[in-house]
Design a protein around this motif. Structure first.
Motif, mmCIF file in Angstrom:
data_model
loop_
_atom_site.group_PDB
_atom_site.id
_atom_site.type_symbol
_atom_site.label_atom_id
_atom_site.label_comp_id
_atom_site.label_asym_id
_atom_site.label_seq_id
_atom_site.Cartn_x
_atom_site.Cartn_y
_atom_site.Cartn_z
ATOM 1 N N ILE A 138 -6.612 -4.561 19.448
ATOM 2 C CA ILE A 138 -6.866 -4.174 18.128
ATOM 3 C C ILE A 138 -5.715 -3.101 17.415
ATOM 4 C CG2 ILE A 138 -8.416 -2.887 16.620
ATOM 5 C CD1 ILE A 138 -10.549 -3.925 18.581
ATOM 6 N N ILE A 139 -5.275 -2.361 18.509
ATOM 7 C CA ILE A 139 -4.227 -1.464 18.089
ATOM 8 C C ILE A 139 -2.919 -2.204 17.666
ATOM 9 C CG2 ILE A 139 -2.572 0.376 19.088
ATOM 10 C CD1 ILE A 139 -5.293 1.256 20.959
ATOM 11 N N ASP A 140 -2.524 -3.145 18.633
ATOM 12 C CA ASP A 140 -1.467 -3.982 18.397
ATOM 13 C C ASP A 140 -1.347 -4.544 17.029
ATOM 14 O OD1 ASP A 140 1.044 -5.312 19.480
ATOM 15 O OD2 ASP A 140 -0.100 -6.993 19.038
ATOM 16 N N ASN A 141 -2.743 -5.259 16.644
ATOM 17 C CA ASN A 141 -2.680 -5.865 15.287
ATOM 18 C C ASN A 141 -2.272 -4.830 14.018
ATOM 19 O OD1 ASN A 141 -3.122 -8.229 16.452
ATOM 20 N ND2 ASN A 141 -5.224 -8.446 16.577
ATOM 21 N N PHE A 142 -3.075 -3.750 14.347
ATOM 22 C CA PHE A 142 -2.876 -2.679 13.236
ATOM 23 C C PHE A 142 -1.611 -2.422 12.973
ATOM 24 C CE2 PHE A 142 -7.510 -2.029 12.955
ATOM 25 C CZ PHE A 142 -7.796 -1.655 11.679
ATOM 26 N N CYS A 143 -0.799 -1.973 14.383
ATOM 27 C CA CYS A 143 0.684 -1.689 14.248
ATOM 28 C C CYS A 143 1.515 -2.985 13.387
ATOM 29 C CB CYS A 143 1.100 -1.872 15.478
ATOM 30 S SG CYS A 143 0.647 -0.209 16.373
ATOM 31 N N SER A 144 1.027 -4.196 13.614
ATOM 32 C CA SER A 144 1.936 -5.121 12.901
ATOM 33 C C SER A 144 1.560 -5.247 11.305
ATOM 34 C CB SER A 144 1.523 -6.727 13.447
ATOM 35 O OG SER A 144 0.247 -7.149 12.950
ATOM 36 N N LEU A 145 0.389 -4.680 10.912
ATOM 37 C CA LEU A 145 -0.030 -4.627 9.514
ATOM 38 C C LEU A 145 0.585 -3.621 8.612
ATOM 39 C CD1 LEU A 145 -3.890 -5.299 9.475
ATOM 40 C CD2 LEU A 145 -2.015 -6.919 8.945
ATOM 41 N N PHE A 146 0.988 -2.375 9.340
ATOM 42 C CA PHE A 146 1.519 -1.394 8.763
ATOM 43 C C PHE A 146 3.159 -1.231 8.494
ATOM 44 C CE2 PHE A 146 -2.957 -0.920 8.713
ATOM 45 C CZ PHE A 146 -3.546 -0.182 7.475
ATOM 46 N N LYS A 147 3.752 -0.287 7.741
ATOM 47 C CA LYS A 147 5.045 0.153 7.464
ATOM 48 C C LYS A 147 5.569 0.804 8.623
ATOM 49 C CE LYS A 147 5.277 -0.618 2.541
ATOM 50 N NZ LYS A 147 5.436 0.265 1.221
ATOM 51 N N ARG A 148 4.901 2.067 8.771
ATOM 52 C CA ARG A 148 5.578 2.749 9.914
ATOM 53 C C ARG A 148 4.109 3.322 10.965
ATOM 54 N NH1 ARG A 148 8.670 7.860 7.753
ATOM 55 N NH2 ARG A 148 6.326 8.559 7.092
#
Lengths: 352, 352
Positions: A78-88
């Motif tokens: 879940i953390i990984d997917n979030f990282c891919s969605l945001f700019k920084r």
């Protein structure tokens, strides 16, 4: 040093008590094995690609709507997917190293803000650095510091995040171990979990690191954005089958919470009492959690590792956590018997 | 239409025989349940973060080195990681829709090259379009067409890929169902699997879609590149425990191969014989696999779906596969009894 397991760790002919892995010492709920054996035939079909039943059960446990549920192959996915969605990606340090690692995998700029000296979040620093499109990942309680974010501080952070149109990802993998203060899922219900997601997991409290079941609560819009990038059938059939057997074992949940509270207090009191009387001198930080961060006052973390190994105890050195340097260790709250062994090891000058 | 499961699919009070899901009808090896029950305590520890034992067992099964092994939470996770590593993704159509989906998730340009009319790869088209840094994903056998790539054609494709300094990802999830022609893991050993990866999985042949175990063979350099982006603890403890119980059950493997060969021939012969005698007229394409692609000659795939549903049979419509239009269906090779029911349904004008 590699991630330790929960069970006693065997070193040559010697069995070490593993204080390095922060998993519920009461182990898994009793009904689980039966539920898993019964689910064997489910392996022969594909999991429901929408995980409707699992989402319903998880929503009931978390006390939110089905439409708020996100699932993951462990919280890390879940953390990984979030990282891919945001700019920084913004993190406070020290914190769980996977936050930064997953940001880097997705080639996202990683902004690190050190916690204040009492390990509380640096609100001013955050306000200065946070921009629109940023993902702020915050452990609550935080690993390895073991502290919950105070309710008012959390509300303040959320206001800053909303104002900047950034996103707050709360990693609450250790939530159930903490004293009852507030439930962020209930706290942010009125906001519809906008710009916010709260992750929890079966890994720690239900002692199931091998089953890979993470879950989270967020807005339906974010659920939908994640569903577009999630890998098909990412949750295995055993994780699906485990959920109803663990979430509603109230006896297990009650006993676990009581055990951790009592034994955390026991460890903290005795480290306070005996922590500087032995060969290795230790100072414990406050903890709300099932693990305790310790400062080694007269040696390096590697020396402490060796010291405890000689006494049959495996601890976690913390040099891999940024800003902690080479003089911190982390221990888990275990059974009373094991915890007594730890206290004996630190207090006796002549042990071994 | 959603992905079907293997077990009979219940529609109202009626039980449909599921020909839509292409999983081994002999089910899982017998020793599996015991192995999984025995592994229960392993759930209480984190999986080995390097999966050393699982890699060793998988290498033994695939007949390659441990240093060549990549693991995935199902084959799809491996495909996903590859998509993130390359500049563009090339697929032949029709093929498994996840290839294109994962490319799009990673915002990679997707180049689609239609198969030739006999569903063999368009080598000239590939040569024209392939560039340095491209990832070519190729099903071998391909889904839904059911064909293995001929050995010489595959060598030709590999030469083109190497020349362009692109990468060939062979998805061989259905490999074990095919007649013995060549083993690509043995074929490309001398090349050290440079610019190449061969994916296989427990999902189809070992009938374990719920356990999520994919594995692949590639060069140590590619193993290392993938390890930098893989999510920690992505393989669950049950998948780890299942591997030794399934890979070396030679009796199961032998019987499964023989069953599929015999029943595929039975279906193909009888569709040839009776395919145009009934209400729905069908032409079968050649297949090397445990599923068969059929052209509906006198109706749409949705009509065929309804026709078979009325006769207690669930088939897979193929309109979601690009280039096939709305007049193709796919059926799995099942038990002899089930296969007879399918043949009866197509041959009898008066059925139901």
């Amino acid at each position: 040093m590699e991630h330790g397991g929960f069970l006693s760790y065997k070193k040559k002919d010697e069995v070490l008590i593993d204080f390095s892995s922060n998993i519920n010492p009461l182990m898994t709920p009793k009904g689980l094995k039966k539920a898993l054996s019964a689910s064997f035939d489910n392996l022969l079909v594909y999991p429901d690609i929408r995980y409707r039943s699992l989402k319903k059960i998880t929503a009931k446990y978390l006390k939110c709507g089905c439409e708020n549920i996100v699932l993951g192959n462990g919280a890390v996915e879940i953390i990984d997917n979030f990282c891919s969605l945001f700019k920084r990606v913004i993190v406070f340090t020290p914190s769980f190293s996977e936050y930064g690692l997953r940001a880097l995998v997705h080639k996202k700029p990683l902004i690190e803000i050190p916690f204040l000296s009492d390990f509380s979040p640096d609100i001013e620093g955050l306000e200065k650095k946070l921009r629109t499109g940023d993902l702020l990942i915050l452990g609550n309680p935080n690993n390895p510091t073991g502290l919950r974010i105070e309710k008012n501080t959390l509300l303040q952070i959320y206001a800053i995040v909303k104002k900047a149109d950034a996103f707050l990802l709360l990693d609450e993998a250790f939530y159930e171990f903490c004293p009852p203060d507030y439930d962020s899922i209930s706290l942010f219900k009125k906001d519809g979990y906008k710009n916010l997601c709260i992750i929890r997991a079966a890994t720690k409290f239900f002692a199931l690191p091998g089953i890979r079941l993470g879950y989270a609560c967020t807005s339906p819009e974010t659920v939908s954005a994640l569903s577009k990038i999630e890998i098909a059938w990412h949750i295995n059939a055993f994780a699906e089958a485990a959920a109803p057997a663990i979430f509603f074992d109230e006896d297990f949940i009650k006993k676990s919470k009581a055990h951790i509270q009592k034994e955390r207090d026991f460890l903290l009191e005795n480290i306070e009492k005996y922590g500087t009387s032995g060969e290795i001198k230790l100072k414990a930080y406050k903890s709300h959690c099932n693990f305790i961060l310790l400062k080694v006052l007269n040696a390096k973390d590697e020396d402490a590792l060796k010291f405890f190994e000689k006494r049959g105890i495996l601890i976690r050195t913390c040099c891999s956590f940024k800003t902690l340097g080479d003089n911190h260790i982390r221990i888990a709250v275990r059974s009373h018997k094991d915890n007594c062994k730890f206290i004996k090891a630190i207090s006796s000058k002549n042990s071994k």
